[in-house]
Design a protein around this motif. Structure first.
Motif, PDB file in Angstrom:
ATOM      1  N   GLY A  17       0.922  -1.201   0.106  1.00  0.00           N
ATOM      2  CA  GLY A  17      -0.001   0.110   0.054  1.00  0.00           C
ATOM      3  C   GLY A  17       0.732   1.126  -0.102  1.00  0.00           C
ATOM      4  O   GLY A  17       2.344   1.180  -0.082  1.00  0.00           O
ATOM      5  N   VAL A  18       0.296   2.453  -0.097  1.00  0.00           N
ATOM      6  CA  VAL A  18       0.996   3.489   0.206  1.00  0.00           C
ATOM      7  C   VAL A  18       0.450   4.439   1.293  1.00  0.00           C
ATOM      8  O   VAL A  18      -0.703   4.922   1.326  1.00  0.00           O
ATOM      9  CB  VAL A  18       0.868   4.577  -0.975  1.00  0.00           C
ATOM     10  N   ILE A  19       1.422   4.719   2.144  1.00  0.00           N
ATOM     11  CA  ILE A  19       0.887   5.563   3.508  1.00  0.00           C
ATOM     12  C   ILE A  19       0.674   7.045   3.079  1.00  0.00           C
ATOM     13  O   ILE A  19       1.597   7.724   2.588  1.00  0.00           O
ATOM     14  CB  ILE A  19       2.176   5.596   4.596  1.00  0.00           C
ATOM     15  N   ARG A  20      -0.471   7.427   3.242  1.00  0.00           N
ATOM     16  CA  ARG A  20      -0.978   9.084   2.997  1.00  0.00           C
ATOM     17  C   ARG A  20      -0.458  10.024   3.817  1.00  0.00           C
ATOM     18  O   ARG A  20      -0.319  11.169   3.739  1.00  0.00           O
ATOM     19  CB  ARG A  20      -2.280   8.940   2.403  1.00  0.00           C
ATOM     20  N   LYS A  21      -0.633   9.466   5.270  1.00  0.00           N
ATOM     21  CA  LYS A  21      -0.378  10.129   6.600  1.00  0.00           C
ATOM     22  C   LYS A  21      -0.435   9.365   7.648  1.00  0.00           C
ATOM     23  O   LYS A  21      -0.938   8.142   7.834  1.00  0.00           O
ATOM     24  CB  LYS A  21      -1.683  11.225   6.637  1.00  0.00           C
ATOM     25  N   ARG A  22       0.540   9.880   8.795  1.00  0.00           N
ATOM     26  CA  ARG A  22       0.485   9.269  10.090  1.00  0.00           C
ATOM     27  C   ARG A  22      -0.187  10.345  10.780  1.00  0.00           C
ATOM     28  O   ARG A  22       0.217  11.223  11.495  1.00  0.00           O
ATOM     29  CB  ARG A  22       1.936   9.084  10.515  1.00  0.00           C
ATOM     30  N   ARG A  23      -1.354   9.770  11.119  1.00  0.00           N
ATOM     31  CA  ARG A  23      -2.251  10.613  11.988  1.00  0.00           C
ATOM     32  C   ARG A  23      -1.900  10.761  13.299  1.00  0.00           C
ATOM     33  O   ARG A  23      -2.123  11.933  13.877  1.00  0.00           O
ATOM     34  CB  ARG A  23      -3.670  10.038  11.847  1.00  0.00           C
ATOM     35  N   ASN A  24      -1.371   9.715  13.991  1.00  0.00           N
ATOM     36  CA  ASN A  24      -0.728   9.821  15.500  1.00  0.00           C
ATOM     37  C   ASN A  24       0.114   8.714  15.561  1.00  0.00           C
ATOM     38  O   ASN A  24       0.540   8.098  14.570  1.00  0.00           O
ATOM     39  CB  ASN A  24      -2.206   9.694  16.471  1.00  0.00           C
ATOM     40  N   ASP A  33      -5.311  -0.114  -2.947  1.00  0.00           N
ATOM     41  CA  ASP A  33      -6.127  -0.303  -4.154  1.00  0.00           C
ATOM     42  C   ASP A  33      -7.127   0.856  -4.177  1.00  0.00           C
ATOM     43  O   ASP A  33      -8.533   0.665  -4.507  1.00  0.00           O
ATOM     44  CB  ASP A  33      -6.729  -1.758  -4.116  1.00  0.00           C
ATOM     45  N   ASP A  34      -6.696   2.018  -4.164  1.00  0.00           N
ATOM     46  CA  ASP A  34      -7.586   3.348  -4.208  1.00  0.00           C
ATOM     47  C   ASP A  34      -8.748   3.475  -2.940  1.00  0.00           C
ATOM     48  O   ASP A  34      -9.397   4.310  -3.160  1.00  0.00           O
ATOM     49  CB  ASP A  34      -8.292   3.389  -5.680  1.00  0.00           C
ATOM     50  N   THR A  35      -8.509   2.750  -1.894  1.00  0.00           N
ATOM     51  CA  THR A  35      -9.241   2.966  -0.788  1.00  0.00           C
ATOM     52  C   THR A  35      -8.438   3.321   0.365  1.00  0.00           C
ATOM     53  O   THR A  35      -7.370   2.266   0.679  1.00  0.00           O
ATOM     54  CB  THR A  35     -10.086   1.773  -0.504  1.00  0.00           C
ATOM     55  N   VAL A  36      -8.545   4.185   1.090  1.00  0.00           N
ATOM     56  CA  VAL A  36      -7.801   4.366   2.215  1.00  0.00           C
ATOM     57  C   VAL A  36      -8.307   4.031   3.502  1.00  0.00           C
ATOM     58  O   VAL A  36      -9.432   4.137   3.759  1.00  0.00           O
ATOM     59  CB  VAL A  36      -7.648   5.937   2.453  1.00  0.00           C
ATOM     60  N   TYR A  37      -7.226   3.065   4.139  1.00  0.00           N
ATOM     61  CA  TYR A  37      -7.716   2.434   5.429  1.00  0.00           C
ATOM     62  C   TYR A  37      -7.136   2.987   6.603  1.00  0.00           C
ATOM     63  O   TYR A  37      -5.928   3.321   6.448  1.00  0.00           O
ATOM     64  CB  TYR A  37      -7.522   0.996   5.539  1.00  0.00           C
ATOM     65  N   ASP A  38      -7.357   2.991   7.880  1.00  0.00           N
ATOM     66  CA  ASP A  38      -6.759   3.136   9.237  1.00  0.00           C
ATOM     67  C   ASP A  38      -6.136   1.924   9.334  1.00  0.00           C
ATOM     68  O   ASP A  38      -6.592   0.916   9.451  1.00  0.00           O
ATOM     69  CB  ASP A  38      -7.747   3.718  10.196  1.00  0.00           C
ATOM     70  N   CYS A  39      -4.731   1.989   9.467  1.00  0.00           N
ATOM     71  CA  CYS A  39      -3.790   0.808   9.792  1.00  0.00           C
ATOM     72  C   CYS A  39      -3.017   1.114  10.892  1.00  0.00           C
ATOM     73  O   CYS A  39      -2.685   2.119  11.503  1.00  0.00           O
ATOM     74  CB  CYS A  39      -3.052   0.715   8.710  1.00  0.00           C
ATOM     75  N   HIS A  40      -2.864   0.016  11.525  1.00  0.00           N
ATOM     76  CA  HIS A  40      -2.253  -0.254  12.914  1.00  0.00           C
ATOM     77  C   HIS A  40      -0.625   0.261  12.453  1.00  0.00           C
ATOM     78  O   HIS A  40       0.059  -0.422  11.956  1.00  0.00           O
ATOM     79  CB  HIS A  40      -2.200  -1.163  13.725  1.00  0.00           C
TER      80      HIS A  40
END
Length: 258
Positions: A17-24, A33-40
């Motif tokens: 995948g591709v990290i778009r942002k580290r939120r915290n 695959d063009d869907t953004v998920y919150d990942c641990h």
């Protein structure tokens, strides 16, 4: 080194995948695959000084339906997302103990510790739990990530490094390691890198450097050994690159914080 050349194989291949942002500290927003998920994010501290924007990653998927996040970020790459043959940097500081255990039990770390079949995990010592007891040797694993010892390419955005303050746990564990030598033959601090690292370098000087250096020097004088191990992570497996003793390198004042 090593005799069997048997990799640690993932039950299911990792997903790219591709990290778009580290939120915290705990969550990375990842495009799969063009869907953004919150990942641990399994490394709650700082990971180098990179800005997590359009950073390729490898993810494992959990079967636990009760988890808030289905995916865990296992590795990142500082290559462009479009590159085919990326170099990966493992960031899962919890999973690294599974890798070490595998290579111990398959006899591939016999130059460091023998009796790889006699491995016990998370052994209580004093007020701490150390990662392994192998025969009569305590072994504590650290996975330094605050400074990534790799080339930072021009397309990677970076941020100013802040002061490092998370040293208490390290001091506690290395002191307990040294204390174990009163009853055990050997004690090893193992710096693990899930990427190719020619030799561990001391982190930039911070306000606690002198104190930590004194603790390290004292523990080496009491007999602890410091070793380094390098792994290579791919979507299918983790391979052992090499491992070697670095105690003499740290006698000059190096520290091994993660």
């Amino acid at each position: 080194m090593g005799i069997n050349k048997k990799p640690f194989i993932f039950e299911r291949p990792l997903i790219e995948g591709v990290i778009r942002k580290r939120r915290n500290r705990f969550i990375m927003e990842v495009d799969i695959d063009d869907t953004v998920y919150d990942c641990h994010c399994p490394a709650t501290g700082r990971i180098g000084n990179i800005v997590f924007r359009n950073i390729p990653c490898l993810l494992s998927q959990s079967n636990d339906t009760k988890r808030k996040t289905s995916y865990t970020v296992e590795a990142i790459s500082l290559d462009l997302p479009s590159e085919d043959n990326k170099s990966w940097i493992g960031i899962n500081q919890n999973a690294v103990n599974r890798y070490v255990e595998h290579f111990l039990k398959t006899g591939q770390l016999s130059a460091m510790v023998e009796n790889g079949n006699n491995v016990m995990r998370e052994q209580k010592l004093g007020n701490s739990k150390l990662d392994f007891l192998v025969g009569n040797t305590y072994l504590e694993v650290k996975t330094p990530l605050t400074e990534l010892q790799v080339e930072i390419k021009d397309h990677i955005a970076t941020m100013k490094m802040g002061d490092f303050n998370s040293f208490e746990r390290f001091v506690k564990h290395i002191s307990e390691l040294a204390e174990s030598l009163k009853q055990n033959q050997r004690a090893i601090l193992l710096n693990c890198f899930i990427y190719k690292n020619p030799g561990y370098k001391v982190p930039a000087k911070h306000k606690h450097s002198d104190y930590v250096r004194e603790v390290v020097q004292s523990c080496i004088e009491r007999g602890i050994e410091i070793w380094q191990i390098n792994f290579k992570i791919t979507p299918k497996e983790v391979n052992l690159i090499n491992y070697f003793e670095t105690t003499n390198d740290f006698k000059g004042g190096g520290t091994a914080l993660n």
